[in-house]
Design a protein around this motif. Sequence first.
Motif, PDB file in Angstrom:
ATOM      1  N   TYR A 126       2.446   3.471  -1.808  1.00  0.00           N
ATOM      2  CA  TYR A 126       0.648   3.622  -1.488  1.00  0.00           C
ATOM      3  C   TYR A 126       0.751   1.699  -1.120  1.00  0.00           C
ATOM      4  CZ  TYR A 126      -0.655   7.196  -4.027  1.00  0.00           C
ATOM      5  OH  TYR A 126      -1.035   8.110  -4.782  1.00  0.00           O
ATOM      6  N   GLY A 127       2.023   1.103  -1.180  1.00  0.00           N
ATOM      7  CA  GLY A 127       1.820  -0.377  -0.845  1.00  0.00           C
ATOM      8  C   GLY A 127       3.142  -0.366   0.658  1.00  0.00           C
ATOM      9  N   MET A 128       3.372   0.357   1.454  1.00  0.00           N
ATOM     10  CA  MET A 128       4.303   0.595   2.703  1.00  0.00           C
ATOM     11  C   MET A 128       2.364   0.660   4.046  1.00  0.00           C
ATOM     12  SD  MET A 128       6.689   3.244   4.365  1.00  0.00           S
ATOM     13  CE  MET A 128       5.837   3.993   4.478  1.00  0.00           C
ATOM     14  N   ILE A 129       1.228   1.495   3.143  1.00  0.00           N
ATOM     15  CA  ILE A 129       0.158   1.972   3.908  1.00  0.00           C
ATOM     16  C   ILE A 129      -0.717   0.624   3.384  1.00  0.00           C
ATOM     17  CG2 ILE A 129      -1.814   3.576   3.783  1.00  0.00           C
ATOM     18  CD1 ILE A 129       0.253   5.379   2.859  1.00  0.00           C
ATOM     19  N   GLY A 130      -0.895   0.229   2.061  1.00  0.00           N
ATOM     20  CA  GLY A 130      -1.546  -1.090   2.292  1.00  0.00           C
ATOM     21  C   GLY A 130      -1.163  -2.527   3.292  1.00  0.00           C
ATOM     22  N   ALA A 132       0.609  -2.025   5.484  1.00  0.00           N
ATOM     23  CA  ALA A 132       0.112  -1.222   7.279  1.00  0.00           C
ATOM     24  C   ALA A 132      -1.337  -2.180   7.332  1.00  0.00           C
ATOM     25  CB  ALA A 132       0.442  -0.323   7.952  1.00  0.00           C
ATOM     26  N   ALA A 133      -2.279  -1.914   6.696  1.00  0.00           N
ATOM     27  CA  ALA A 133      -3.301  -1.641   6.595  1.00  0.00           C
ATOM     28  C   ALA A 133      -4.010  -3.338   6.504  1.00  0.00           C
ATOM     29  CB  ALA A 133      -4.656  -1.254   5.550  1.00  0.00           C
ATOM     30  N   MET A 134      -3.643  -4.154   6.187  1.00  0.00           N
ATOM     31  CA  MET A 134      -3.199  -5.771   5.934  1.00  0.00           C
ATOM     32  C   MET A 134      -2.877  -6.295   6.729  1.00  0.00           C
ATOM     33  SD  MET A 134      -3.217  -6.032   1.986  1.00  0.00           S
ATOM     34  CE  MET A 134      -3.369  -8.260   1.754  1.00  0.00           C
ATOM     35  N   GLY A 135      -2.228  -5.859   8.007  1.00  0.00           N
ATOM     36  CA  GLY A 135      -1.036  -6.742   8.803  1.00  0.00           C
ATOM     37  C   GLY A 135      -2.299  -6.193  10.485  1.00  0.00           C
ATOM     38  N   ARG A 136      -3.075  -5.064  10.223  1.00  0.00           N
ATOM     39  CA  ARG A 136      -3.964  -4.821  11.099  1.00  0.00           C
ATOM     40  C   ARG A 136      -5.703  -5.531  10.947  1.00  0.00           C
ATOM     41  NH1 ARG A 136      -5.089   1.389  12.223  1.00  0.00           N
ATOM     42  NH2 ARG A 136      -6.825   0.733  13.858  1.00  0.00           N
ATOM     43  N   VAL A 137      -5.595  -6.097   9.743  1.00  0.00           N
ATOM     44  CA  VAL A 137      -7.175  -6.550   9.584  1.00  0.00           C
ATOM     45  C   VAL A 137      -6.488  -8.105  10.432  1.00  0.00           C
ATOM     46  CG1 VAL A 137      -8.495  -8.263   7.030  1.00  0.00           C
ATOM     47  CG2 VAL A 137      -7.800  -5.573   8.371  1.00  0.00           C
ATOM     48  N   GLU A 138      -5.141  -8.943   9.746  1.00  0.00           N
ATOM     49  CA  GLU A 138      -4.244 -10.000  10.412  1.00  0.00           C
ATOM     50  C   GLU A 138      -4.777 -10.019  11.505  1.00  0.00           C
ATOM     51  OE1 GLU A 138      -1.106 -11.042   7.019  1.00  0.00           O
ATOM     52  OE2 GLU A 138      -0.096  -8.923   8.405  1.00  0.00           O
ATOM     53  N   GLY A 139      -4.409  -9.545  12.106  1.00  0.00           N
ATOM     54  CA  GLY A 139      -4.510  -9.238  13.780  1.00  0.00           C
ATOM     55  C   GLY A 139      -6.055  -9.453  14.330  1.00  0.00           C
ATOM     56  N   LYS A 140      -6.530  -8.716  13.509  1.00  0.00           N
ATOM     57  CA  LYS A 140      -8.026  -8.554  13.968  1.00  0.00           C
ATOM     58  C   LYS A 140      -8.550 -10.283  14.358  1.00  0.00           C
ATOM     59  CE  LYS A 140      -9.353  -4.281  13.785  1.00  0.00           C
ATOM     60  NZ  LYS A 140     -10.220  -2.702  13.346  1.00  0.00           N
ATOM     61  N   ARG A 141      -8.117 -10.455  12.739  1.00  0.00           N
ATOM     62  CA  ARG A 141      -9.014 -12.286  12.373  1.00  0.00           C
ATOM     63  C   ARG A 141      -8.099 -13.199  12.858  1.00  0.00           C
ATOM     64  NH1 ARG A 141     -12.848 -11.795   8.399  1.00  0.00           N
ATOM     65  NH2 ARG A 141     -13.552  -9.264   7.601  1.00  0.00           N
TER      66      ARG A 141
END
Length: 223
Positions: A126-130, A132-141
């Motif tokens: 679950y942590g790996m998915i979480g 990864a999702a936060m990494g995408r948010v980092e890139g967008k913001r």
Amino acid sequence: APYCAARRDAGYDVFAWEPRNQGDSDKDASYQPLQWVTDRDRADGRAAVAYLKSRPDAPAAGVGFFGVSKGGSVGLLLAAEDKWLTCVATDGAYAAYTTVVPYMRRWVAIYSPYKWLQDRLPGWFYGMIGLAAMGRVEGKRGIRFLSVEKAARKLRQPLLMIHGGADTYIKPDMAAAVFDMARSKAKRFWLVEKAKHNQAVQTAGDEYPRRLVEFFDAHMPNV
């Protein structure tokens, strides 16, 4: 004022700041703050500490830190890298990983009917998915989320973590997980029963300022 009055009455000088885009602070049009601590929050905290160090009345022995909610999380980051912050008290502090993973485990059933599989998946999955999702948010913001957990593992200064026993957002066990990571020899976790997030100061009454003053009296150097 409810957080600082008792310490001022006890003779302490209090310096307070708020990060960019909060309250009356300067606004950064390229930044929209979320609940998680970012590199911008840490930069603002570093600037505040640098300012204090530059003052002619700056105590060479250091200062104590107190932060509420995300401000407490920022304090853990700052203290982990700067021993001039001699002790840290927080109220409602939290970290991303130890908050996200329990909620993912709880709500994954909304997206997947395979409960037998959900129960067998390890926390790191679950942590790996979480992450990864936060990494995408980092890139967008165009920001970077910071690990409060890593900071806690580096913390050596005395620590007082206050948390609401009825906090429905950051569950007590989520905060306790961060507390357990801290390597401070003098640390205490105070769970204020019936208090929700950021409401311990109202719920605990006179005990709240008394404990804070006692903590700083015990762990701040004489200056």
